[in-house]
Design an enzyme around this catalytic site. Structure first.
Site, short mmCIF file in Angstrom:
data_model
loop_
_atom_site.label_atom_id
_atom_site.label_comp_id
_atom_site.label_asym_id
_atom_site.label_seq_id
_atom_site.Cartn_x
_atom_site.Cartn_y
_atom_site.Cartn_z
N SER A 167 0.84 -1.20 0.00
CA SER A 167 0.00 0.00 0.00
C SER A 167 0.88 1.25 0.00
CB SER A 167 -0.87 0.02 1.27
OG SER A 167 -1.34 1.34 1.51
N HIS A 222 -0.98 -1.35 -4.30
CA HIS A 222 -2.27 -1.07 -3.65
C HIS A 222 -2.38 0.43 -3.43
CE1 HIS A 222 -5.76 -2.32 -1.25
NE2 HIS A 222 -5.44 -1.36 -0.41
N ASP A 234 -4.55 3.36 -2.04
CA ASP A 234 -5.68 3.66 -1.14
C ASP A 234 -6.25 5.03 -1.43
OD1 ASP A 234 -3.97 1.81 1.33
OD2 ASP A 234 -5.97 1.35 0.57
N MET A 261 -8.96 7.77 -0.57
CA MET A 261 -9.84 8.12 0.55
C MET A 261 -10.40 9.53 0.33
SD MET A 261 -7.49 6.75 3.69
CE MET A 261 -6.85 5.08 3.67
N HIS A 290 -8.08 0.74 -4.29
CA HIS A 290 -9.04 0.50 -3.20
C HIS A 290 -9.80 1.80 -2.95
CE1 HIS A 290 -9.54 -0.58 1.37
NE2 HIS A 290 -10.69 -0.50 0.73
N MET A 311 -12.08 3.97 -1.10
CA MET A 311 -12.78 4.21 0.16
C MET A 311 -13.46 5.57 0.03
SD MET A 311 -9.78 2.71 2.61
CE MET A 311 -8.58 2.92 1.29
N MET A 333 -11.05 -6.48 5.06
CA MET A 333 -10.34 -5.49 5.88
C MET A 333 -10.03 -6.09 7.24
SD MET A 333 -9.93 -3.00 3.89
CE MET A 333 -9.16 -1.91 5.08
N ASP A 388 -6.24 -6.89 4.11
CA ASP A 388 -5.72 -5.52 4.08
C ASP A 388 -5.82 -4.85 5.45
OD1 ASP A 388 -6.79 -2.57 2.17
OD2 ASP A 388 -5.06 -2.93 3.45
C1 DX5 Z 1 -6.45 1.29 5.34
C2 DX5 Z 1 -5.94 0.87 3.97
C3 DX5 Z 1 -4.86 -0.17 4.05
C4 DX5 Z 1 -3.64 0.32 4.83
C5 DX5 Z 1 -2.63 -0.79 4.97
O1 DX5 Z 1 -7.66 1.98 5.19
O2 DX5 Z 1 -6.99 0.33 3.20
O3 DX5 Z 1 -4.47 -0.53 2.72
O4 DX5 Z 1 -3.04 1.38 4.15
O5 DX5 Z 1 -1.54 -0.26 5.65
P1 DX5 Z 1 -0.83 -1.06 6.85
O6 DX5 Z 1 -0.21 -2.27 6.18
O7 DX5 Z 1 0.19 -0.11 7.38
O8 DX5 Z 1 -1.90 -1.43 7.81
ZN ZN Z 2 -6.42 -0.56 1.28
#
Ligand code: DX5
Ligand code: ZN
Length: 219
Positions: free
Chosen positions: A9, A34, A36, A38, A67, A69, A138, A176
């Site tokens: 990520s 990956h 993320d 948001m 991903h 979110m 998750m 994840d």
């Molecule tokens: C959280 C993300 C994850 C996160 C993983 O909302 O979806 O992908 O970044 O990071 P670590 O491995 O540090 O938990």
């Molecule tokens: Zn993620």
């Protein structure tokens, strides 16, 4: 048995060097990236959007595992597809009609993933499993990297694996959140075949990305 893949990520990357960080991941043996996304609404954090993904894609030849979110998500799917997402993963709670959103992603010839938060049950997506390419389980509440792994979600991974085998389906099971060297083996044994990791890949062993990816795979 599916090949175990690592999807680091970039949430834990140096955001001032994202292009170089992506290249480091690819060189270090990442199977995909990956990303993320948001929106500060679906989750209490705000990261990057389509223009940044488009710019990063030029520096990378491996798949972007995006991903989302964000909510509402349906009207933004096309923008992430055009930006270069190869896998588009959405949260069922973020769309009025999960079936429509799945079909939208498929119509764009992208792989479709559906994500379950720690408190969400498999029933939420059971009717859609045959249409999707990936389920993202998750193991933290979404929003931030560096959180503590929630081992109780492993039962959900096992349940999903069981359904997959019984119904002879072939979707990937990705986990994840909080994945590290101590819990990656249990995640794989439970049935996950794609491990997302941000903190462990970027911060362990003085940031030796190749070593960290190899250790997650070999465990
Ligand atoms: C959280 C993300 C994850 C996160 C993983 O909302 O979806 O992908 O970044 O990071 P670590 O491995 O540090 O938990
Ligand atoms: Zn993620």
């Amino acid at each position: 048995m599916k090949k175990i893949q690592i999807s680091p990520s970039i949430l834990s990357a140096d955001f001032s060097q994202l292009g170089n960080e992506i290249k480091r991941l690819e060189k270090g043996g990442a199977d995909m990236i990956h990303v993320d996304v948001m929106d500060g609404h679906f989750v209490p954090n705000l990261t990057i959007g389509p223009p940044v993904i488009k710019a990063l894609k030029k520096h990378c030849s491996i798949q972007f595992d995006v991903h989302l979110m964000i909510s509402p998500v349906h009207k933004y799917i096309e923008a992430y597809s055009e930006a270069g997402a190869d896998i588009i993963t959405i949260h069922p709670e973020a769309t009025d009609n999960i079936e429509d959103s799945i079909l939208k992603i498929k119509s764009l010839n992208k792989k479709v993933g559906v994500s379950l938060n720690p408190d969400s049950k498999i029933d939420l997506i059971i009717d859609h499993l045959k249409k999707i390419d990936l389920v993202l389980i998750m193991s933290v509440n979404p929003g931030f990297g560096g959180q503590k792994f929630m081992p109780e979600v492993l039962d959900k991974v096992k349940q999903l694996k069981d359904i997959q085998s019984k119904k002879n389906m072939d979707f990937d099971i990705e986990i994840d959140g909080g994945i590290n060297f101590d819990n990656c083996q249990s995640a794989i044994e439970a049935g996950a075949n794609i491990l997302v990791s941000g903190t462990t890949v970027f911060k362990s062993n003085n940031g030796d990305i190749k070593k960290n990816i190899d250790l997650l795979k070999l465990k």
